[in-house]
Design an enzyme around this catalytic site. Structure first.
Site, PDB file in Angstrom:
ATOM      1  N   SER A  30      32.217  38.073 -26.024  1.00 39.12           N
ATOM      2  CA  SER A  30      33.702  39.347 -26.187  1.00 39.12           C
ATOM      3  C   SER A  30      35.136  39.100 -27.671  1.00 39.12           C
ATOM      4  CB  SER A  30      33.683  40.202 -24.889  1.00 39.12           C
ATOM      5  OG  SER A  30      34.295  39.274 -24.157  1.00 39.12           O
ATOM      6  N   ALA A  83      36.821  31.074 -24.627  1.00 42.17           N
ATOM      7  CA  ALA A  83      36.817  30.354 -23.312  1.00 42.17           C
ATOM      8  C   ALA A  83      37.043  31.202 -21.802  1.00 42.17           C
ATOM      9  CB  ALA A  83      37.184  29.330 -23.436  1.00 42.17           C
ATOM     10  N   ASP A  84      36.359  30.452 -20.639  1.00 43.73           N
ATOM     11  CA  ASP A  84      36.882  31.163 -19.668  1.00 43.73           C
ATOM     12  C   ASP A  84      38.191  30.783 -19.388  1.00 43.73           C
ATOM     13  OD1 ASP A  84      34.411  32.930 -19.509  1.00 43.73           O
ATOM     14  OD2 ASP A  84      33.548  30.632 -19.444  1.00 43.73           O
ATOM     15  N   GLU A 103      26.678  25.969 -26.889  1.00 44.44           N
ATOM     16  CA  GLU A 103      28.064  25.653 -27.374  1.00 44.44           C
ATOM     17  C   GLU A 103      28.340  24.627 -27.533  1.00 44.44           C
ATOM     18  OE1 GLU A 103      29.517  30.498 -25.342  1.00 44.44           O
ATOM     19  OE2 GLU A 103      29.474  28.410 -24.105  1.00 44.44           O
TER      20      GLU A 103
END
Ligand code: 5RP
Length: 217
Positions: A30, A83-84, A103
């Site tokens: 997102s 990134a998470d 990625e």
């Protein structure tokens, strides 16, 4: 759906850093969607984009950008991705959107990797976010057992097939003190395609946004 203002802010700041005329690596998620929209809104003229997911490719095409295959590109001067989780060494956990393999390939093929995120992603130690691992379908149970031996709790992300036709295991419970060592170890398990740890090739810069505005890590 309304776009998170933080994501918009960091996306516009990243779009400002994109030199005209380059082949640009574009990640997935997102925050990257907001970045693609910012590129279009600011009329940044790139030569072409290499996209890390079908979803990003479709969004880029819909906004008038040319999308090329990595095989058609030379070295990519700049790769922008979210990134998470992010630690102080700019090591990352990625793959929440299941696009980790492409990625990681594009990050490796890029001279500069700019990670963009809101500061809720910054952590002292990686691993609170379950580590995504892309696996060959026939190896799912075997890989899961290897992960349990290492103290992990793997969960099969059911109903998800990656753009490469593989499966995702999300692994909780790992103590990732040394992300480079973990990435090397997990890379050696047969059946694993990609580990969502980006430590051997970390981000070069992280642009974070939060209540106090933008800052660079
Ligand atoms: C996709 C990713 C994304 O970069 C990550 O999940 C962050 O996504 P978002 O910007 O939606 O928070 O690694 O595989």
């Amino acid at each position: 759906m309304a776009v998170d203002p933080y994501k918009q802010q960091v996306a516009h700041a990243a779009a400002e850093q994109v030199p005209e005329g380059i082949t640009l690596g574009v990640g997935s998620g997102s925050t990257v969607n907001a970045f693609i929209d910012a590129l279009a809104a600011r009329r940044v003229r790139i030569r072409a984009a290499v996209a890390a997911s079908e979803a990003s490719a479709q969004r880029l095409l819909a906004r008038g950008f040319e999308v090329i295959d990595l095989n058609q590109a030379d070295e990519i001067p700049l790769y922008v991705d979210g990134a998470d989780e992010i630690d102080a060494k700019r090591h990352l956990i990625k793959g929440g959107g299941a696009a980790l393999t492409r990625e990681k390939i594009i990050a490796a093929a890029s001279r500069r990797f700019l990670c963009i995120a809101d500061d809720s992603k910054l952590v002292d130690r990686l691993g609170r976010f379950p580590l995504p691992i892309e696996v060959i379908p026939m190896a799912r149970s075997f890989v899961a057992r290897q992960l349990v031996k290492r103290g992990g709790r793997p969960a099969w992300r059911e109903n998800v097939v990656t753009d490469n036709g593989n499966l995702i295991l999300d692994v909780s419970g790992l103590r990732i003190d040394d992300a480079v060592a973990w990435e090397k170890d997990l890379n050696n398990i047969p059946g694993i395609v990609t580990v969502g740890l980006f430590a051997l090739r970390p981000a070069d810069e992280v642009l974070l946004v939060g209540a106090k505005g933008l800052r660079e890590l």
